[in-house]
Design a protein around this motif. Structure first.
Motif, mmCIF file in Angstrom:
data_model
loop_
_atom_site.group_PDB
_atom_site.id
_atom_site.type_symbol
_atom_site.label_atom_id
_atom_site.label_comp_id
_atom_site.label_asym_id
_atom_site.label_seq_id
_atom_site.Cartn_x
_atom_site.Cartn_y
_atom_site.Cartn_z
ATOM 1 N N PHE A 166 0.802 94.907 -24.378
ATOM 2 C CA PHE A 166 2.157 95.240 -24.819
ATOM 3 C C PHE A 166 2.878 96.079 -23.766
ATOM 4 O O PHE A 166 4.081 95.924 -23.549
ATOM 5 C CB PHE A 166 2.100 95.998 -26.145
ATOM 6 C CG PHE A 166 3.443 96.164 -26.799
ATOM 7 C CD1 PHE A 166 4.158 95.061 -27.224
ATOM 8 C CD2 PHE A 166 3.992 97.420 -26.989
ATOM 9 C CE1 PHE A 166 5.403 95.207 -27.830
ATOM 10 C CE2 PHE A 166 5.224 97.575 -27.594
ATOM 11 C CZ PHE A 166 5.934 96.466 -28.017
ATOM 12 N N ILE A 191 10.565 95.458 -33.197
ATOM 13 C CA ILE A 191 9.326 94.897 -32.652
ATOM 14 C C ILE A 191 8.123 95.753 -33.027
ATOM 15 O O ILE A 191 7.194 95.281 -33.685
ATOM 16 C CB ILE A 191 9.412 94.745 -31.115
ATOM 17 C CG1 ILE A 191 10.538 93.783 -30.738
ATOM 18 C CG2 ILE A 191 8.078 94.253 -30.562
ATOM 19 C CD1 ILE A 191 10.723 93.599 -29.244
ATOM 20 N N MET A 195 5.692 94.799 -36.197
ATOM 21 C CA MET A 195 4.379 94.388 -35.708
ATOM 22 C C MET A 195 3.278 95.202 -36.367
ATOM 23 O O MET A 195 2.222 94.666 -36.739
ATOM 24 C CB MET A 195 4.327 94.543 -34.185
ATOM 25 C CG MET A 195 2.994 94.207 -33.562
ATOM 26 S SD MET A 195 3.048 94.140 -31.749
ATOM 27 C CE MET A 195 3.705 95.750 -31.347
ATOM 28 N N ALA A 199 0.583 92.866 -38.667
ATOM 29 C CA ALA A 199 -0.494 92.440 -37.774
ATOM 30 C C ALA A 199 -1.884 92.616 -38.368
ATOM 31 O O ALA A 199 -2.872 92.599 -37.641
ATOM 32 C CB ALA A 199 -0.399 93.196 -36.445
ATOM 33 N N THR A 219 1.676 88.491 -31.802
ATOM 34 C CA THR A 219 1.708 89.902 -31.443
ATOM 35 C C THR A 219 0.395 90.324 -30.798
ATOM 36 O O THR A 219 -0.680 89.929 -31.247
ATOM 37 C CB THR A 219 1.946 90.783 -32.683
ATOM 38 O OG1 THR A 219 0.817 90.695 -33.562
ATOM 39 C CG2 THR A 219 3.204 90.368 -33.428
ATOM 40 N N TRP A 222 -2.120 92.055 -33.395
ATOM 41 C CA TRP A 222 -3.011 91.270 -34.262
ATOM 42 C C TRP A 222 -4.297 90.906 -33.528
ATOM 43 O O TRP A 222 -5.399 91.047 -34.072
ATOM 44 C CB TRP A 222 -2.318 89.999 -34.747
ATOM 45 C CG TRP A 222 -3.235 89.156 -35.597
ATOM 46 C CD1 TRP A 222 -3.662 89.435 -36.865
ATOM 47 C CD2 TRP A 222 -3.875 87.937 -35.215
ATOM 48 N NE1 TRP A 222 -4.525 88.446 -37.302
ATOM 49 C CE2 TRP A 222 -4.667 87.515 -36.309
ATOM 50 C CE3 TRP A 222 -3.853 87.157 -34.067
ATOM 51 C CZ2 TRP A 222 -5.421 86.343 -36.273
ATOM 52 C CZ3 TRP A 222 -4.599 85.991 -34.032
ATOM 53 C CH2 TRP A 222 -5.374 85.599 -35.121
#
Length: 269
Positions: A166, A191, A195, A199, A219, A222
């Motif tokens: 990320f 976001i 998320m 997730a 994502t 997850w």
């Protein structure tokens, strides 16, 4: 943060240049770490206590929690979630500050250290920050009784990978911004927060509507949650694990390449 000196009169190797950047970041951090304590360590722990022991006291072990107490079920996922949230924090305003407010990146770029090396140093420093915070989280979670196996240390590795998957694209994006950072409000609101909720951190993904589940699959959190939870509980299957790792590595590598490109575009023009 200090800048890199020209005193040697030599162009540093890649390794040396990146280590100089990390040394400068560490010099700042060891004097100011208290200012990051709440966001990077205490907030995830508060979530673990509130959800794992508060709400979790009302949740009985079941197939949905792999037959484990809810706090134990939640801990590896919170480790991954904390890694991604810390990555978001370290990849936005601190990067913008280096270009716009403190302008430390410009100072470093005036030395033999290249823009790509600055980007690499920033990403490695973010990885170090995620690791420090993750170790603190694991230690306190263990003291609270939310850790049943030392395998959670392997969860820390996968959580770091999720955080960097990320962080790298977000650092690249932050390097393109030349405003006061209003765009980051959308990143956190639309976001990071969604998320965290979809997730699989707090409940199995199958509890979500079918049409929402594909949103979770894209994502990094997850994938990090699946790896972190699977290795902590000894339920990780080889082929799905390789798929998760490949996806996270791809995001990290693409984001790193973009970060280097945008740092060069910004600092070497």
């Amino acid at each position: 943060m200090t800048t890199v000196s020209r005193s040697t009169g030599q162009v540093p190797t890649w390794r040396r240049a990146v280590l100089l950047y990390i040394e400068a970041a560490w010099t700042w951090y060891r004097r100011n770490w208290r200012s990051t304590l709440v966001s990077s360590v205490l907030t995830p722990l508060f979530f673990l206590v509130a959800m794992g022991f508060g709400l979790g006291s009302r949740i009985q072990p079941s197939a949905a929690t792999d037959g484990l107490p809810y706090a134990v079920y939640l801990a590896p996922a919170m480790l991954a979630s904390a890694a991604v949230q810390n990555a978001a924090g370290e990849s936005t305003f601190p990067v913008l500050s280096g270009f716009r407010w403190s302008r430390v990146f410009w100072g470093i770029a005036s030395t033999p250290v290249t823009a790509a090396q600055i980007a690499a140093g920033q990403l490695l420093w973010i990885a170090a920050r995620i690791t420090f915070s993750g170790l603190a989280f694991v230690l306190v979670a263990a003291l609270l009784g939310a850790v049943e196996s030392p395998l959670i240390l392997l969860s820390l590795v996968f959580s770091l990978l999720a955080g960097m998957a990320f962080a790298a694209p977000l650092v690249a994006y932050s390097a393109t911004i030349d405003s006061e950072g209003q765009q980051f409000n959308a990143v956190f609101r639309f976001i990071v927060l969604p998320m965290t909720l979809i997730a699989g951190t707090f409940f199995p993904l199958t509890a979500l509507p079918v049409w929402v589940q594909p949103l979770a699959w894209i994502t990094p959190l997850w994938h990090g949650t699946e790896l972190s939870r699977g290795v902590a509980f000894g339920t990780l299957d080889l082929w799905p694990a390789l798929g998760h790792v490949a996806y996270l590595l791809a995001l990290t590598l693409v984001g790193t390449a973009l970060a280097a490109r945008y740092f060069r575009r910004r600092l070497e023009k």
